[in-house]
Design a protein around this motif. Structure first.
Motif, PDB file in Angstrom:
ATOM      1  N   VAL A 128      -8.630 -13.662  -2.710  1.00  0.00           N
ATOM      2  CA  VAL A 128      -7.575 -12.637  -3.253  1.00  0.00           C
ATOM      3  C   VAL A 128      -7.453 -11.395  -2.363  1.00  0.00           C
ATOM      4  N   HIS A 129      -6.784 -11.151  -1.489  1.00  0.00           N
ATOM      5  CA  HIS A 129      -6.877 -10.068  -0.438  1.00  0.00           C
ATOM      6  C   HIS A 129      -5.902  -8.615  -1.051  1.00  0.00           C
ATOM      7  N   LEU A 130      -6.542  -7.659  -1.366  1.00  0.00           N
ATOM      8  CA  LEU A 130      -5.805  -6.505  -1.899  1.00  0.00           C
ATOM      9  C   LEU A 130      -6.228  -5.344  -0.761  1.00  0.00           C
ATOM     10  N   TRP A 131      -6.994  -5.389   0.080  1.00  0.00           N
ATOM     11  CA  TRP A 131      -7.481  -4.512   0.859  1.00  0.00           C
ATOM     12  C   TRP A 131      -6.264  -3.749   1.596  1.00  0.00           C
ATOM     13  N   GLY A 132      -5.219  -4.339   1.872  1.00  0.00           N
ATOM     14  CA  GLY A 132      -4.104  -3.637   2.465  1.00  0.00           C
ATOM     15  C   GLY A 132      -3.665  -2.396   1.948  1.00  0.00           C
ATOM     16  N   TYR A 133      -3.684  -2.369   0.567  1.00  0.00           N
ATOM     17  CA  TYR A 133      -3.297  -1.273  -0.155  1.00  0.00           C
ATOM     18  C   TYR A 133      -3.866  -0.141   0.190  1.00  0.00           C
ATOM     19  N   PHE A 134      -5.298  -0.070   0.529  1.00  0.00           N
ATOM     20  CA  PHE A 134      -6.267   0.854   0.682  1.00  0.00           C
ATOM     21  C   PHE A 134      -6.503   0.844   2.587  1.00  0.00           C
ATOM     22  N   ASP A 135      -5.941   0.331   3.275  1.00  0.00           N
ATOM     23  CA  ASP A 135      -6.437   0.614   4.775  1.00  0.00           C
ATOM     24  C   ASP A 135      -5.525   1.833   5.054  1.00  0.00           C
ATOM     25  N   PRO A 136      -6.247   2.852   5.823  1.00  0.00           N
ATOM     26  CA  PRO A 136      -5.750   4.074   6.017  1.00  0.00           C
ATOM     27  C   PRO A 136      -4.558   3.986   6.877  1.00  0.00           C
ATOM     28  N   LEU A 137      -4.454   3.280   8.066  1.00  0.00           N
ATOM     29  CA  LEU A 137      -3.459   3.208   8.659  1.00  0.00           C
ATOM     30  C   LEU A 137      -2.077   2.488   8.232  1.00  0.00           C
ATOM     31  N   SER A 138      -2.423   1.679   7.004  1.00  0.00           N
ATOM     32  CA  SER A 138      -1.317   1.046   6.429  1.00  0.00           C
ATOM     33  C   SER A 138      -0.714   1.909   5.523  1.00  0.00           C
ATOM     34  N   ILE A 139      -1.588   2.655   4.931  1.00  0.00           N
ATOM     35  CA  ILE A 139      -1.206   3.906   4.115  1.00  0.00           C
ATOM     36  C   ILE A 139      -0.162   4.935   4.888  1.00  0.00           C
ATOM     37  N   PHE A 140      -0.896   5.058   6.023  1.00  0.00           N
ATOM     38  CA  PHE A 140       0.161   6.234   6.917  1.00  0.00           C
ATOM     39  C   PHE A 140       1.510   5.588   7.030  1.00  0.00           C
ATOM     40  N   ASN A 141       1.341   4.389   7.565  1.00  0.00           N
ATOM     41  CA  ASN A 141       2.776   3.862   8.359  1.00  0.00           C
ATOM     42  C   ASN A 141       3.417   3.585   7.048  1.00  0.00           C
ATOM     43  N   ARG A 142       3.045   3.340   5.936  1.00  0.00           N
ATOM     44  CA  ARG A 142       3.854   2.879   4.555  1.00  0.00           C
ATOM     45  C   ARG A 142       4.668   4.090   4.117  1.00  0.00           C
ATOM     46  N   ALA A 143       3.788   5.324   4.209  1.00  0.00           N
ATOM     47  CA  ALA A 143       4.334   6.651   3.761  1.00  0.00           C
ATOM     48  C   ALA A 143       5.330   7.167   4.823  1.00  0.00           C
ATOM     49  N   LEU A 144       5.015   6.858   6.074  1.00  0.00           N
ATOM     50  CA  LEU A 144       6.049   7.406   6.960  1.00  0.00           C
ATOM     51  C   LEU A 144       7.345   6.572   7.001  1.00  0.00           C
ATOM     52  N   THR A 145       7.289   5.415   6.752  1.00  0.00           N
ATOM     53  CA  THR A 145       8.490   4.490   6.505  1.00  0.00           C
ATOM     54  C   THR A 145       9.289   4.802   5.192  1.00  0.00           C
ATOM     55  N   ILE A 146       8.608   4.783   4.341  1.00  0.00           N
ATOM     56  CA  ILE A 146       9.432   4.946   2.860  1.00  0.00           C
ATOM     57  C   ILE A 146       9.467   6.271   2.493  1.00  0.00           C
ATOM     58  N   VAL A 147       8.671   7.322   2.797  1.00  0.00           N
ATOM     59  CA  VAL A 147       8.666   8.683   2.285  1.00  0.00           C
ATOM     60  C   VAL A 147       8.984   9.606   3.320  1.00  0.00           C
ATOM     61  N   PHE A 148       8.434   9.652   4.308  1.00  0.00           N
ATOM     62  CA  PHE A 148       8.243  11.015   5.016  1.00  0.00           C
ATOM     63  C   PHE A 148       9.720  10.901   5.705  1.00  0.00           C
ATOM     64  N   TYR A 149       9.700   9.711   6.751  1.00  0.00           N
ATOM     65  CA  TYR A 149      10.847   9.588   7.711  1.00  0.00           C
ATOM     66  C   TYR A 149      12.290   9.691   6.969  1.00  0.00           C
ATOM     67  N   PRO A 150      12.559   9.068   5.651  1.00  0.00           N
ATOM     68  CA  PRO A 150      13.807   9.104   4.942  1.00  0.00           C
ATOM     69  C   PRO A 150      14.109  10.450   4.505  1.00  0.00           C
ATOM     70  N   ILE A 151      13.124  11.418   4.019  1.00  0.00           N
ATOM     71  CA  ILE A 151      13.421  12.441   3.689  1.00  0.00           C
ATOM     72  C   ILE A 151      13.654  13.722   4.667  1.00  0.00           C
ATOM     73  N   VAL A 152      12.822  13.551   5.717  1.00  0.00           N
ATOM     74  CA  VAL A 152      12.985  14.619   6.848  1.00  0.00           C
ATOM     75  C   VAL A 152      14.381  14.191   7.408  1.00  0.00           C
ATOM     76  N   THR A 153      14.508  12.897   7.680  1.00  0.00           N
ATOM     77  CA  THR A 153      16.040  12.665   8.171  1.00  0.00           C
ATOM     78  C   THR A 153      17.303  13.409   7.304  1.00  0.00           C
ATOM     79  N   LEU A 154      17.019  12.881   5.944  1.00  0.00           N
ATOM     80  CA  LEU A 154      18.088  13.261   5.133  1.00  0.00           C
ATOM     81  C   LEU A 154      18.280  14.864   5.097  1.00  0.00           C
ATOM     82  N   LEU A 155      17.284  15.555   5.202  1.00  0.00           N
ATOM     83  CA  LEU A 155      17.126  17.023   4.997  1.00  0.00           C
ATOM     84  C   LEU A 155      17.751  17.628   6.532  1.00  0.00           C
ATOM     85  N   SER A 156      17.063  17.076   7.629  1.00  0.00           N
ATOM     86  CA  SER A 156      17.548  17.608   8.873  1.00  0.00           C
ATOM     87  C   SER A 156      18.990  17.186   9.347  1.00  0.00           C
TER      88      SER A 156
END
Length: 517
Positions: A128-156
């Motif tokens: 049962v592999h749930l560790w990817g949810y808590f991997d710091p690089l995965s967290i950063f890339n996940r947030a960058l892809t789904i949250v930060f980049y879409p919001i920043v590009t929409l506003l800019s």
């Protein structure tokens, strides 16, 4: 240059490299740069994939190097390289995190990151592999892809378009906008499912800075816990000279609270991330803090007790039981369409770290691949899933397999990918226009990309019961052996709302078939 300035320079360089690799992860991906290499620096990935497959994955050599240098240099990954750590440092300056003297009550939480690591390891031993949810690089890339980049590009983009309407600025806004579209966002605006929950996840991590500097790193990060274990006997250590005036500035400044309040000469090697802030803070006239190689280093105790270990073991076994006894919903399973080249479902779940790299590079800008919600069990969350009504798998694209950092999606050659089924299409005769209205519609067949069309027609006579007139209608059907489940027929269906055709996960390649490529 002071050591802390070297560290800040390293942080900025690695942070910008991660951002650049992210921006380069886009269709048509013709630059030849291995953009997923940043994600392979994670120290967790080599360990957990070794547990799964019982062999070392040399493709993860950056993470292996991080593990190798940690016993000598300590947690330099956390202090010098991790982009999430850099983001937390920036957030700390914005929210003005409290100093260590105000966060003493939180110190008892340090064991949580070790508990989380041990719990994830125990579950991994039982597949049962749930560790990817808590991997710091995965967290950063996940947030960058789904949250930060879409919001920043929409506003800019909206901001640049607004400025372009100001006539007194001339052509300058148009020039800036053209450069922005060429470099930052040549694709269309991204829209993703699970945006709220992923934003909440990263938001809580950043909000922790209001409680303590590097709250996530101190108390929760399993990668930090793993590196802390390896740092117990590290050779590069902080040394405090007898000239120390015991002013306590180093203890207040320490990002990780690694200097105890009652003994400024001691350093908790498990927690120290080699930021060298303590040395820079030391008053110039004393300069009591230095760093040196010590070949008989002292040992820093890991903040973890036997009782806590037993508690997390019981908790992990209970979680395993809950996950194992959960009754799968076969209807939902049939709707989980994975990217082409994905490993068989069990292996895919074990290897996918939910980094969203495949979703980012998807030719239709993530319109096809989306982060999944919970459909059957907790480990469904944020796995890539094909949502064909909003987008389809581009026939001329095989990029998701090229950028997957763990091999959960195989890098199939384009000619192989074009023959590899993701699923198979079926008509809903209650909705499909020819079946439900007895009116001709050829849209799905026209868009079918396979050389020998997977959608064909059976022409039959239809007599209108009201007028008595007879006409010929072409009724579509799917040749399952030719269909690859790309979903363009679902996307292009002219019906409003639910389409008259849908994709199920049938006919996916078996493990042996995929491994033969």
């Amino acid at each position: 240059m002071k050591l802390s300035k070297w560290r800040r320079t390293s942080q900025i360089v690695f942070f910008l490299i991660f951002i650049l690799l992210f921006l380069l992860t886009r269709y048509p991906y013709s630059h030849g740069i291995v953009t997923e290499i940043g994600l392979r620096f994670s120290p967790l990935t080599p360990v957990f994939l070794f547990i799964k497959d019982l062999h070392i994955h040399w493709i993860l050599w950056p993470g292996l190097i991080v593990l190798l240098i940690t016993p000598f240099l300590g947690r330099v990954f956390c202090g010098w390289m991790c982009p999430l750590g850099t983001l937390l440092d920036l957030t700390s300056k914005i929210v003005k995190s409290p100093n260590n003297r105000k966060t003493q009550k939180l110190e008892k939480l340090r064991y949580v990151k070790f508990a989380l690591l041990i719990g994830l390891l125990i579950m991994a031993l039982f597949s049962v592999h749930l560790w990817g949810y808590f991997d710091p690089l995965s967290i950063f890339n996940r947030a960058l892809t789904i949250v930060f980049y879409p919001i920043v590009t929409l506003l800019s983009e909206n901001t640049l378009l607004t400025f372009s309407n100001l006539s007194f600025l001339g052509n300058a806004p148009y020039f800036v906008y053209d450069q922005y579209k060429n470099i930052i966002m040549p694709e269309n605006q991204a829209h993703y499912q699970q945006l709220f929950w992923i934003a909440l996840f990263i938001g809580l991590i950043l909000a922790g800075e209001k409680l303590s500097r590097r709250f996530w790193c101190r108390y929760l990060c399993p990668a930090g816990a793993l590196l802390g274990f390896l740092s117990q006997f590290r050779f590069l250590e902080r040394v405090v000279q007898p000239s120390c005036p015991a002013c306590g500035l180093c203890q207040v400044e320490c990002k990780m609270g690694a200097i105890p309040e009652n003994d400024f000469s001691h350093t908790n090697k498990v927690e120290c991330i080699q930021c060298f802030s303590c040395a820079d803070t030391c008053p110039e006239k004393y300069k009591s803090i230095t760093y040196r190689w010590q070949w008989k280093p002292y040992h820093s105790q890991v903040d973890y007790s036997r009782r806590q270990f037993l508690g997390i073991t019981v908790t992990s076994v209970t979680a395993l039981g809950l996950i194992g006894l959960h009754l799968p919903n076969k209807t939902h399973y049939d709707q989980q369409i994975r990217p082409p080249g994905s490993l068989p479902e069990k292996d895919f779940r074990d290897k996918c770290i939910r980094c969203m790299e495949c979703i980012r590079v998807c030719a239709s800008n993530g319109a096809c691949l989306q982060p999944s919600g919970i459909q059957n069990s907790i480990d469904d969350l944020w796995l890539p899933i094909a949502e064909m009504r909003t987008g389809y798998c581009e026939f001329e694209c095989n990029l998701c397999g090229q950028v997957c950092p763990t091999g959960a999606i195989l890098p199939l050659p384009l000619n192989v990918k074009q023959k590899t089924p993701m699923g198979v299409a079926h008509f809903d005769k209650n909705l499909c226009i020819p079946y439900s209205r007895n009116e001709e519609c050829l849209v799905c067949e026209e868009h079918c990309p396979t050389p020998d069309k997977a959608i064909k027609f059976e022409e039959r006579d239809y007599t209108d019961p009201l007028t008595g007139k007879t006409k010929k209608i072409k009724y579509p059907f799917v040749v399952a052996e030719l269909c690859i489940g790309c979903g363009i027929c679902v996307t292009k269906c002219p019906l409003e709302g639910k389409a008259g055709i849908f994709i199920t996960a049938e006919h996916r390649r078996s493990s042996d078939q995929l491994n033969s490529f």
